[in-house]
Design a protein around this motif. Structure first.
Motif, short mmCIF file in Angstrom:
data_model
loop_
_atom_site.label_atom_id
_atom_site.label_comp_id
_atom_site.label_asym_id
_atom_site.label_seq_id
_atom_site.Cartn_x
_atom_site.Cartn_y
_atom_site.Cartn_z
N ASN A 180 -29.34 -40.75 -73.07
CA ASN A 180 -29.74 -39.36 -73.86
C ASN A 180 -30.84 -38.71 -73.32
OD1 ASN A 180 -29.35 -37.80 -76.35
ND2 ASN A 180 -31.36 -38.69 -77.05
N ALA A 181 -30.80 -38.32 -72.02
CA ALA A 181 -31.60 -37.58 -71.17
C ALA A 181 -31.67 -36.28 -71.73
CB ALA A 181 -31.42 -37.77 -69.56
N GLN A 182 -32.85 -35.54 -71.49
CA GLN A 182 -33.01 -34.37 -71.70
C GLN A 182 -33.80 -33.57 -70.62
OE1 GLN A 182 -31.94 -32.89 -74.71
NE2 GLN A 182 -31.40 -34.97 -75.14
N VAL A 183 -33.29 -32.39 -70.16
CA VAL A 183 -33.88 -31.73 -68.84
C VAL A 183 -35.34 -31.21 -69.14
CG1 VAL A 183 -33.01 -29.44 -69.55
CG2 VAL A 183 -33.49 -29.97 -67.04
N LEU A 184 -36.01 -31.46 -67.96
CA LEU A 184 -37.50 -31.00 -67.96
C LEU A 184 -37.43 -29.52 -67.36
CD1 LEU A 184 -39.10 -34.33 -66.47
CD2 LEU A 184 -38.90 -33.41 -68.92
N PRO A 185 -38.17 -28.91 -67.90
CA PRO A 185 -38.54 -27.50 -67.84
C PRO A 185 -38.76 -27.11 -66.20
CG PRO A 185 -39.68 -27.87 -69.39
CD PRO A 185 -39.46 -29.24 -68.83
N GLU A 186 -39.36 -27.90 -65.35
CA GLU A 186 -39.72 -27.63 -64.12
C GLU A 186 -38.36 -28.04 -63.20
OE1 GLU A 186 -41.32 -31.93 -62.62
OE2 GLU A 186 -41.71 -31.19 -64.41
N SER A 187 -37.16 -28.19 -63.64
CA SER A 187 -35.89 -28.55 -63.24
C SER A 187 -35.41 -27.04 -62.63
CB SER A 187 -35.09 -29.44 -63.87
OG SER A 187 -35.48 -30.64 -64.02
N TYR A 188 -35.70 -26.28 -63.64
CA TYR A 188 -35.12 -25.02 -63.34
C TYR A 188 -35.45 -24.25 -62.18
CZ TYR A 188 -32.97 -25.80 -68.08
OH TYR A 188 -32.14 -26.22 -69.05
N GLU A 189 -36.91 -24.34 -62.04
CA GLU A 189 -37.30 -23.51 -60.83
C GLU A 189 -37.15 -24.46 -59.40
OE1 GLU A 189 -41.88 -22.88 -59.10
OE2 GLU A 189 -41.52 -23.27 -61.12
N ASN A 190 -36.80 -25.71 -59.57
CA ASN A 190 -36.36 -26.61 -58.41
C ASN A 190 -35.07 -26.27 -57.88
OD1 ASN A 190 -38.80 -27.82 -58.45
ND2 ASN A 190 -37.99 -29.72 -59.79
N LEU A 191 -34.03 -26.18 -59.08
CA LEU A 191 -32.80 -25.89 -58.68
C LEU A 191 -32.57 -24.32 -58.23
CD1 LEU A 191 -31.34 -27.55 -62.04
CD2 LEU A 191 -31.13 -28.29 -59.62
N TYR A 192 -33.39 -23.66 -58.42
CA TYR A 192 -33.15 -22.36 -57.86
C TYR A 192 -33.00 -22.11 -56.37
CZ TYR A 192 -33.63 -17.05 -57.45
OH TYR A 192 -33.28 -15.84 -57.25
N ALA A 193 -33.75 -23.15 -55.77
CA ALA A 193 -33.57 -23.03 -54.39
C ALA A 193 -32.50 -23.38 -53.94
CB ALA A 193 -34.73 -24.23 -53.90
N LEU A 194 -31.33 -23.92 -54.66
CA LEU A 194 -30.07 -24.18 -53.99
C LEU A 194 -29.42 -22.88 -53.83
CD1 LEU A 194 -28.96 -26.73 -56.79
CD2 LEU A 194 -29.54 -27.17 -54.66
N ARG A 195 -29.71 -21.71 -53.94
CA ARG A 195 -29.29 -20.44 -53.79
C ARG A 195 -29.27 -20.11 -52.25
NH1 ARG A 195 -28.51 -16.57 -58.09
NH2 ARG A 195 -28.33 -15.31 -56.35
N ASP A 196 -30.21 -20.99 -51.81
CA ASP A 196 -30.59 -20.67 -50.27
C ASP A 196 -29.73 -21.43 -49.34
OD1 ASP A 196 -32.39 -18.42 -50.91
OD2 ASP A 196 -34.07 -20.07 -51.13
N ARG A 197 -29.01 -22.46 -49.99
CA ARG A 197 -28.24 -23.40 -49.27
C ARG A 197 -27.08 -22.47 -48.51
NH1 ARG A 197 -29.29 -29.57 -50.24
NH2 ARG A 197 -31.17 -29.71 -51.15
#
Length: 451
Positions: free
Chosen positions: A156-173
Motif C-alpha cells: 500500500n505504498a504512497q509516493v513521497l513528494p521528493e520523487s517528482y523532482e527526482n523523476l523530472y531528470a528523466l526528461r534529459d535521458r
C-alpha cells in the motif's frame, strides 16, 4: 512528451509486445513507457503476478517452490524467444528471481513485495531489450535509480513528494525509457509495492514527474463505457470524462482504471487518455479537469457489491453532541473503515465493506453500540450492492433523482439507502445484492436508452 502505460494483457505475449513497439515508435512524443507484469493470454491462463504469489506461498511454507518458479521463467522465455531477445536476458531474470526467493523471508509482507514486484521489473527488461533488437534506442530504468521513493507500507505504498523532482531528470535521458510499474523503494532501500493494479499509479506519478503533456493508458478496451458491458450489451462509449467522474466510477466498480491512479495526474492537471493496444486508432476516452456537458446529466452508471449496513436508531439523536464521532470510534477500534453515512434526525446508517465484519466482530460492535451509546435499536443488513449514477451535469439538471427512483420502482427494485455526495457529481442507491444487475439495467434504460 507523453507517458504511455501498458497493462497486463498488452504485455501478455511476444505478439502483444510487438504491438507496443509499433504504438510507441509511431509517435515521437511517446518517450516514457511503463509496463505491467504479463497478464492472461487467454481466459484460462494465469497471470505472472498470480504465479509469483504462488511462489511466495510455497517459499514461505516450505522454503521451496520449484513448479511455480519454473512457470514464471517459462513465460518470460516464451516471450523473449518470440521476440528474438538474447537468452542472456532470461538467464539474468531467472538468477535474480532465485536470489529474491532465497533471500530474507523473516518479514512475510516485505518478502511478498520483493517477489511480486519482479513481475513488472523483468517485463520492463525484456521490452527494453526488444526495442534495442529492433534498432531503437531504449533503456530499462529501475525505480530506485530514477528516485521513485515511497512510504514503507508493503502492499500500500504512497509516493513521497521528493520523487517528482527526482523523476523530472528523466526528461534529459536519450532514447525511450522503459520503466516497471507497480513499485517504488523506501528510503531504506526496500522494494515496496502499490496496491494491486498499481502500475496505473506508476504511470500517473511519472506523468506528473516529467510534466508530460498527456498520460496514455493502454488496455484491452476501446474506451470507458457508460456501464459494464457484462451487464448491458453494446453500451454507449464515453468520449470524455472529468477526473471527479472517473474517480467516482472507478470506486463503484469500473475496473478499467485504478482509482488511486488519477491523483498525481489530477494534481498536475495532465489529461489522461485510455486507449486500446489491440485497436490503437480508436479515439479512446479522455479524462480532464473539465468537459462540455453535451450528453445529458448522467455520464455513467456503476455498481459494486459486498456491502453491509449498520443501522442505528435513537430518539433525539440529533441533540446528542458527539454521537456520530463515538459511533465511528467504535468501528475504528475494530479496524473497520466506513464508506458512507446517510442519516436522519434520529437514525444513522454506516455502510461498510462486508468482509470487515466476521461473526465475532459484528456481534461485539452491535453490543458496544447498544451499551455505550444507549441506542434504541441496532440492525445489520448484509449482502447489499451500491449502484452509483455519476455525472457532472447532474448539478444543473432538475429531476435526476425522480427519474432514477421511478426507474428502480418500475423494475421492482427496493431502495435500501440513498446517498448523494456534497459535490453533486454522484448519487448512490443501496439495493439488495440480488437486484444489482436489474437496478443497473433499469437506470441505464432510463438515462441512455432513447426508446
Amino acid at each position: 512528451m507523453k507517458v504511455v502505460k501498458f497493462g497486463g494483457t498488452s504485455v501478455a505475449s511476444g505478439e502483444q509486445i510487438q504491438k507496443i513497439f509499433n504504438i510507441v515508435t509511431s509517435d515521437p512524443e511517446r518517450k516514457v513507457v511503463v509496463v505491467s507484469a504479463p497478464g492472461k493470454r487467454f481466459k484460462e491462463d494465469i497471470k505472472v503476478t498470480d504465479l509469483l504469489l504462488s511462489c511466495v506461498e510455497q517459499y514461505l511454507s516450505s522454503g521451496e517452490g520449484k513448479e511455480a518458479f519454473e512457470a514464471v521463467v517459462v513465460r518470460y522465455k516464451e516471450i523473449a524467444d518470440y521476440l528474438g531477445v538474447s537468452a542472456e536476458v532470461v538467464d539474468r531474470i531467472s538468477m535474480e528471481l532465485l536470489e529474491i526467493l532465497h533471500g530474507d523471508r523473516s518479514d512475510a509482507a516485505r518478502f511478498r513485495d520483493a517477489v511480486v514486484a519482479s513481475g513488472e521489473d523483468n517485463c520492463a527488461k525484456i521490452v527494453a531489450a526488444y526495442f534495442n533488437v529492433q534498432g531503437v534506442e531504449a533503456h530499462y530504468v529501475n525505480p530506485k535509480e530514477a528516485g521513485l521513493f515511497v512510504t514503507d507500507e508493503p502492499g500500500n505504498a504512497q509516493v513521497l513528494p521528493e520523487s517528482y523532482e527526482n523523476l523530472y531528470a528523466l526528461r534529459d535521458r536519450s532514447g525511450i525509457i522503459i520503466f516497471p510499474g507497480f513499485f517504488g523503494y523506501s528510503k531504506e532501500g526496500a522494494v515496496v509495492t502499490f496496491s494491486r493494479g498499481g502500475s496505473d499509479i506508476t504511470g500517473s506519478i511519472l506523468a506528473n514527474g516529467v510534466k508530460a503533456a498527456v498520460y496514455e493508458n493502454f488496455t484491452d478496451v476501446d474506451s470507458v463505457y457508460s456501464v459494464n458491458p457484462n451487464i448491458v450489451s453494446n453500451p454507449k462509449a464515453i468520449q470524455e470524462l472529468t477526473y471527479r467522474e472517473m474517480r467516482e466510477l472507478s470506486y463503484a466498480g469500473f475496473a478499467v482504471f485504478h482509482d488511486e491512479a488519477l491523483i498525481p495526474a489530477f494534481r498536475a492537471q495532465i489529461p489522461v487518455v485510455i486507449k486500446n493496444t489491440n485497436n490503437p486508432s480508436a479515439p479512446g476516452t479522455r479524462i480532464a479537469h473539465e468537459r462540455e456537458h453535451q450528453n445529458g446529466p448522467v455520464t455513467g452508471i456503476a455498481s459494486d457489491n459486498g456491502f453491509a449496513s449498520i443501522y442505528v436508531s435513537k430518539y433525539l439523536m440529533n441533540r446528542e453532541v458527539g454521537f456520530g464521532r463515538k459511533l465511528l470510534h467504535i468501528l475504528e477500534d475494530y479496524d473497520v473503515s466506513y464508506e458512507h453515512t446517510p442519516s436522519g434526525i434520529d437514525d444513522i446508517s454506516v455502510i461498510v465493506r462486508q468482509k470487515q465484519l466476521d461473526g465475532g466482530t459484528e456481534e461485539q460492535i452491535v453490543q458496544r453500540i447498544k451499551d455505550e451509546l444507549q441506542a434504541d435499536s441496532v440492525t445489520v443488513k448484509r449482502d447489499l450492492a451500491m449502484v452509483m449514477i455519476v455525472g457532472e451535469g447532474m448539478q444543473q439538471n432538475i429531476g435526476t433523482t425522480a427519474k432514477a427512483a421511478t426507474a428502480l420502482s418500475k423494475a421492482g427494485v427496493n431502495i435500501e439507502m440513498i446517498n448523494q455526495g456534497s459535490s453533486e457529481v454522484s448519487m448512490m442507491y443501496g439495493v439488495q445484492g440480488v437486484d444489482e444487475q436489474k437496478a443497473v439495467r433499469a437506470l441505464y434504460d432510463a438515462f441512455f436508452n432513447n426508446n
